[in-house]
Write an enzyme that holds these catalytic residues in place. Structure first.
Site, short mmCIF file in Angstrom:
data_model
loop_
_atom_site.label_atom_id
_atom_site.label_comp_id
_atom_site.label_asym_id
_atom_site.label_seq_id
_atom_site.Cartn_x
_atom_site.Cartn_y
_atom_site.Cartn_z
N TYR A 1 0.78 -1.23 0.00
CA TYR A 1 0.00 0.00 0.00
C TYR A 1 0.81 1.28 0.00
O TYR A 1 0.26 2.36 -0.19
CB TYR A 1 -0.98 -0.02 1.18
CG TYR A 1 -2.02 -1.11 1.00
CD1 TYR A 1 -3.08 -0.94 0.13
CD2 TYR A 1 -1.89 -2.34 1.67
CE1 TYR A 1 -4.01 -1.94 -0.07
CE2 TYR A 1 -2.83 -3.35 1.47
CZ TYR A 1 -3.88 -3.14 0.61
OH TYR A 1 -4.80 -4.15 0.40
N PHE B 1 -10.51 -4.05 11.04
CA PHE B 1 -11.67 -3.87 10.16
C PHE B 1 -11.32 -4.31 8.75
O PHE B 1 -10.18 -4.53 8.43
CB PHE B 1 -12.15 -2.42 10.17
CG PHE B 1 -11.11 -1.41 9.75
CD1 PHE B 1 -11.01 -1.01 8.41
CD2 PHE B 1 -10.25 -0.84 10.68
CE1 PHE B 1 -10.04 -0.08 8.02
CE2 PHE B 1 -9.31 0.10 10.30
CZ PHE B 1 -9.20 0.48 8.97
#
Length: 419
Positions: free
Chosen positions: A129, A419
């Site tokens: 990322y 999450f």
């Protein structure tokens, strides 16, 4: 002669495509190629199709991506709207076709248009990322406590500060937990909000066929005046030696404490349970008080330490003006953003009274990628260290030390949630 690859369509899914999208998600995470009816129904109850992307090769979904609304606590307690990213997969047959790049670009552009200040994610793999402008902004540590070695007084009956620890039921947690967590996250940089669904799932009010469920124990710490200041959820195994000696492990699922007294009382409660010889703490802040709460801190051994919450800044001005600063100073930052979303040169003037961040043509003090700015924004990383690594360019001697004096925090940021 090889045939040309067909065009792959990247777009938001429709409700009818949730089963195919769920199958692709499970395939990407190696959970098996089939999504059960219960899983499909559950996902359909909370995903937002317009923020759920799929890559389609003909009629088959071969990559997945989902985002949702989130609030992230900045240094000082103010929150910023965040674009939370999850469920990112690319099927092995369709790697190296820029599918993730296309999905990420669509989502981040939409997030910036909505006015989100940052995007967030928890990375399954480290190298992916950074190229999209994300930087690791919080870290997490898990300890395993060797209870017999910890040195706690076995005659200790409970908190010595006038407070008390009580076991409560899941129904009580659903009443007490949300308000307590709000108190924590308003004071904890890096923390995020928890939805009503989160509390329903973690307390067993909503049970999902595709997620094994074990009812946890719930312990609440109440201060001397009756105020709830801490809550722990944990499970225990049933392990015994061949010599009929208990060797049970307590595994913490969640521990929220808004005072040091609550932390101390809950950890001592876990280490005082009969038969428990080992406590696994779950993911905690790297500078958690826990090891030093024990008479023998060496009884708490680090099991895992790793990057946790990754942040991508979408609005430099709002990000830097929202957080607080303990010192006073000025920095001119040259922010490089290869995606062209938020790069530029910015003059930041900060003090305990507030901060301003404005475009400028002045010479830069520091040059850094937007990903490195994200690692500094929540106060965890050191600009001096990044400069030594060649990831921050110091254009003015001493500028990295000025950045550390302004941006670093006395306690490390922490995100308690996955999450």
């Amino acid at each position: 002669m090889t045939s040309a690859r067909p065009h792959i369509d990247v777009r938001p899914i429709s409700e009818d495509e949730i089963p195919d999208w769920a199958r692709a998600l499970n395939t990407g995470f190696l959970r098996g190629p089939r999504a059960t009816d219960a899983e499909i129904a559950d996902r359909g109850s909370y995903i937002v199709p317009s923020r759920t992307l799929g890559a389609f090769d003909a009629d088959r979904c071969v990559a997945t991506f989902r985002s949702f609304e989130q609030e992230l606590t900045a240094v000082g307690g103010a929150t910023v709207p965040a674009d939370a990213i999850s469920n990112v997969t690319v099927t092995a047959t369709h790697r190296r076709r820029s599918l993730l790049t296309r999905m990420m670009a669509q989502d981040l552009a939409a997030a910036k248009d909505r006015g989100d200040v940052v995007a967030t994610l928890i990375a399954a793999e480290y190298p992916i990322y950074g190229r999209y402008g994300f930087g690791p902004a919080t870290w997490a540590t898990e300890w395993t406590i060797d209870v017999p070695r910890a040195g706690l007084d076995p005659r200790r009956a409970g908190p010595e500060d006038g407070g008390r620890v009580d076991l409560v039921d899941s129904e009580d947690v659903r009443k007490l937990g949300p308000e307590l967590h709000e108190r924590l996250r308003r004071a904890q940089p890096g923390a995020i909000d928890r939805s009503e669904r989160w509390w329903q799932v973690t307390t067993g009010a909503l049970r999902l066929d595709h997620r094994p469920w074990t009812e946890p124990f719930h312990a609440v710490y109440r201060a001397a005046d009756g105020t709830v200041e801490g809550l722990a959820a944990y499970v225990c195994d049933d392990t015994w030696s061949d010599a009929k000696q208990p060797l049970c492990t307590a595994t913490v699922k969640d521990l929220v404490a808004v005072t040091p007294a609550a932390e101390r009382a809950l950890w001592f409660h876990l280490c005082s349970a009969d038969w428990v010889v080992r406590v696994k703490t779950g993911w905690r802040a790297p500078d958690d008080l826990l090891p030093l709460l024990l008479p023998d801190p060496r009884a708490a051994t680090i099991t895992t330490q790793a990057d946790w919450l990754w942040v991508r800044i979408l609005d430099v001005v709002r990000a830097l003006e929202t957080r607080t600063y303990e010192g006073t100073g000025t920095l001119v930052l040259e922010v490089v953003d290869r995606a062209g979303m938020t790069g530029g040169r910015w003059r930041m003037e900060a003090s305990p009274a507030g901060a301003s961040c404005t475009p400028t043509t002045e010479s830069a003090d520091l040059t850094l990628d937007v990903a490195e700015l994200a690692t500094l924004w929540l106060g965890d990383e050191s600009a001096v260290r990044l400069a030594a690594l060649g990831r921050v360019q110091e254009e003015r001697a001493g500028a990295a030390r000025v950045a550390d004096a302004l941006l670093r925090t006395s306690r490390r940021p922490w995100c308690p949630d996955m999450f």
